[in-house]
Design a protein around this motif. Sequence first.
Motif, PDB file in Angstrom:
ATOM      1  N   PRO A   7       0.945  -1.207  -0.055  1.00  0.00           N
ATOM      2  CA  PRO A   7      -0.087  -0.070  -0.185  1.00  0.00           C
ATOM      3  C   PRO A   7       0.855   1.358   0.137  1.00  0.00           C
ATOM      4  N   ILE A   8       1.939   1.336   0.722  1.00  0.00           N
ATOM      5  CA  ILE A   8       2.797   2.478   0.609  1.00  0.00           C
ATOM      6  C   ILE A   8       3.333   2.739  -0.595  1.00  0.00           C
ATOM      7  N   LEU A   9       3.958   1.577  -1.399  1.00  0.00           N
ATOM      8  CA  LEU A   9       4.527   1.702  -2.637  1.00  0.00           C
ATOM      9  C   LEU A   9       3.258   2.171  -3.624  1.00  0.00           C
ATOM     10  N   ILE A  10       1.955   1.700  -3.537  1.00  0.00           N
ATOM     11  CA  ILE A  10       1.099   2.228  -4.671  1.00  0.00           C
ATOM     12  C   ILE A  10       0.570   3.611  -3.964  1.00  0.00           C
ATOM     13  N   LEU A  11       0.694   4.072  -2.793  1.00  0.00           N
ATOM     14  CA  LEU A  11       0.572   5.592  -2.441  1.00  0.00           C
ATOM     15  C   LEU A  11       1.686   6.431  -3.137  1.00  0.00           C
ATOM     16  N   LEU A  12       2.878   6.108  -3.156  1.00  0.00           N
ATOM     17  CA  LEU A  12       4.059   6.535  -3.645  1.00  0.00           C
ATOM     18  C   LEU A  12       4.194   6.832  -4.985  1.00  0.00           C
ATOM     19  N   ILE A  13       3.543   5.620  -5.761  1.00  0.00           N
ATOM     20  CA  ILE A  13       3.618   5.900  -7.009  1.00  0.00           C
ATOM     21  C   ILE A  13       2.362   6.714  -7.736  1.00  0.00           C
ATOM     22  N   PHE A  14       1.169   6.465  -6.894  1.00  0.00           N
ATOM     23  CA  PHE A  14       0.117   7.542  -7.201  1.00  0.00           C
ATOM     24  C   PHE A  14       0.511   9.040  -6.940  1.00  0.00           C
ATOM     25  N   VAL A  16       3.604  10.286  -6.889  1.00  0.00           N
ATOM     26  CA  VAL A  16       4.567  10.738  -8.103  1.00  0.00           C
ATOM     27  C   VAL A  16       4.070  11.100  -9.280  1.00  0.00           C
ATOM     28  N   LEU A  17       2.826  10.260  -9.742  1.00  0.00           N
ATOM     29  CA  LEU A  17       2.007  10.259 -10.952  1.00  0.00           C
ATOM     30  C   LEU A  17       1.133  11.617 -10.604  1.00  0.00           C
ATOM     31  N   ALA A  18       0.582  11.651  -9.813  1.00  0.00           N
ATOM     32  CA  ALA A  18      -0.265  13.205  -9.714  1.00  0.00           C
ATOM     33  C   ALA A  18       0.579  14.256  -9.685  1.00  0.00           C
ATOM     34  N   SER A  19       1.680  14.250  -9.188  1.00  0.00           N
ATOM     35  CA  SER A  19       2.614  15.549  -9.203  1.00  0.00           C
ATOM     36  C   SER A  19       3.142  15.884 -10.483  1.00  0.00           C
ATOM     37  N   PHE A  20       3.379  14.738 -11.405  1.00  0.00           N
ATOM     38  CA  PHE A  20       3.672  14.973 -12.820  1.00  0.00           C
ATOM     39  C   PHE A  20       2.552  15.449 -13.378  1.00  0.00           C
ATOM     40  N   LEU A  21       1.446  14.672 -13.182  1.00  0.00           N
ATOM     41  CA  LEU A  21       0.044  15.323 -14.042  1.00  0.00           C
ATOM     42  C   LEU A  21      -0.124  16.644 -13.756  1.00  0.00           C
ATOM     43  N   PHE A  22      -0.295  17.254 -12.478  1.00  0.00           N
ATOM     44  CA  PHE A  22      -0.568  18.439 -12.192  1.00  0.00           C
ATOM     45  C   PHE A  22       0.491  19.386 -12.659  1.00  0.00           C
ATOM     46  N   THR A  23       1.657  19.152 -12.783  1.00  0.00           N
ATOM     47  CA  THR A  23       2.620  19.929 -13.351  1.00  0.00           C
ATOM     48  C   THR A  23       2.381  20.124 -14.903  1.00  0.00           C
ATOM     49  N   GLY A  24       2.024  18.967 -15.536  1.00  0.00           N
ATOM     50  CA  GLY A  24       1.796  19.035 -16.951  1.00  0.00           C
ATOM     51  C   GLY A  24       0.695  19.899 -17.166  1.00  0.00           C
ATOM     52  N   ILE A  25      -0.190  19.839 -16.405  1.00  0.00           N
ATOM     53  CA  ILE A  25      -1.557  20.486 -16.679  1.00  0.00           C
ATOM     54  C   ILE A  25      -1.071  22.132 -16.586  1.00  0.00           C
ATOM     55  N   ALA A  26      -0.362  22.500 -15.350  1.00  0.00           N
ATOM     56  CA  ALA A  26       0.006  23.566 -15.245  1.00  0.00           C
ATOM     57  C   ALA A  26       0.744  24.376 -16.300  1.00  0.00           C
ATOM     58  N   LEU A  27       1.853  23.520 -16.924  1.00  0.00           N
ATOM     59  CA  LEU A  27       2.398  23.880 -17.953  1.00  0.00           C
ATOM     60  C   LEU A  27       1.621  24.005 -19.247  1.00  0.00           C
ATOM     61  N   LEU A  28       0.572  23.429 -19.422  1.00  0.00           N
ATOM     62  CA  LEU A  28      -0.024  23.360 -20.752  1.00  0.00           C
ATOM     63  C   LEU A  28      -0.692  24.794 -20.481  1.00  0.00           C
ATOM     64  N   GLN A  29      -1.429  25.008 -19.453  1.00  0.00           N
ATOM     65  CA  GLN A  29      -2.245  26.250 -19.326  1.00  0.00           C
ATOM     66  C   GLN A  29      -1.426  27.590 -19.056  1.00  0.00           C
ATOM     67  N   ASN A  30      -0.362  27.308 -19.182  1.00  0.00           N
ATOM     68  CA  ASN A  30       0.606  28.686 -18.921  1.00  0.00           C
ATOM     69  C   ASN A  30       0.594  29.500 -20.271  1.00  0.00           C
ATOM     70  N   SER A  31       0.446  30.669 -20.126  1.00  0.00           N
ATOM     71  CA  SER A  31       0.370  31.628 -21.017  1.00  0.00           C
ATOM     72  C   SER A  31       1.836  32.053 -21.336  1.00  0.00           C
ATOM     73  N   LYS A  32       2.276  32.388 -22.751  1.00  0.00           N
ATOM     74  CA  LYS A  32       3.545  32.692 -22.804  1.00  0.00           C
ATOM     75  C   LYS A  32       3.818  34.130 -23.252  1.00  0.00           C
ATOM     76  N   ASN A  33       2.544  34.969 -23.216  1.00  0.00           N
ATOM     77  CA  ASN A  33       2.753  36.195 -23.573  1.00  0.00           C
ATOM     78  C   ASN A  33       2.616  37.141 -22.288  1.00  0.00           C
TER      79      ASN A  33
END
Length: 118
Positions: A7-14, A16-33
């Motif tokens: 369960p600890i390993l599953i939580l750790l994987i979740f 890490v994946l959630a942090s990458f997902l949220f960072t990716g969404i923030a980068l996609l929504q970032n305006s470059k102007n």
Amino acid sequence: MLEGYVPILILLIFAVLASFLFTGIALLQNSKNPSEAKTSTYEGGVPLLQQVPNRFPVKFLEVAMLFLIFDIETVAFFPWAVLLNQLKVFGLVEMGLFLLVLGVGYIYLLKKGAFKWD
């Protein structure tokens, strides 16, 4: 033998994946102007009334960090309270030493004036 860690390993994987997902969404929504309002010191749309001083007082942040440090250390009381019957005198002595270290740290901070609000 390692089944308890799954369960600890599953939580750790979740996590890490959630942090990458949220960072990716923030980068996609970032305006470059960038505009003048976005690059200003305070981007809330309200113009500055006076110049910002070079040194910003961080007393509140210092007190908040000290509170968090002592608060996180007191979380050690919960496992101790659960295992109190099993630990017996050893647990009592260890918790006494822990409280002694916390008390010495607290007294040191009081003497250094870390909790004085000027």
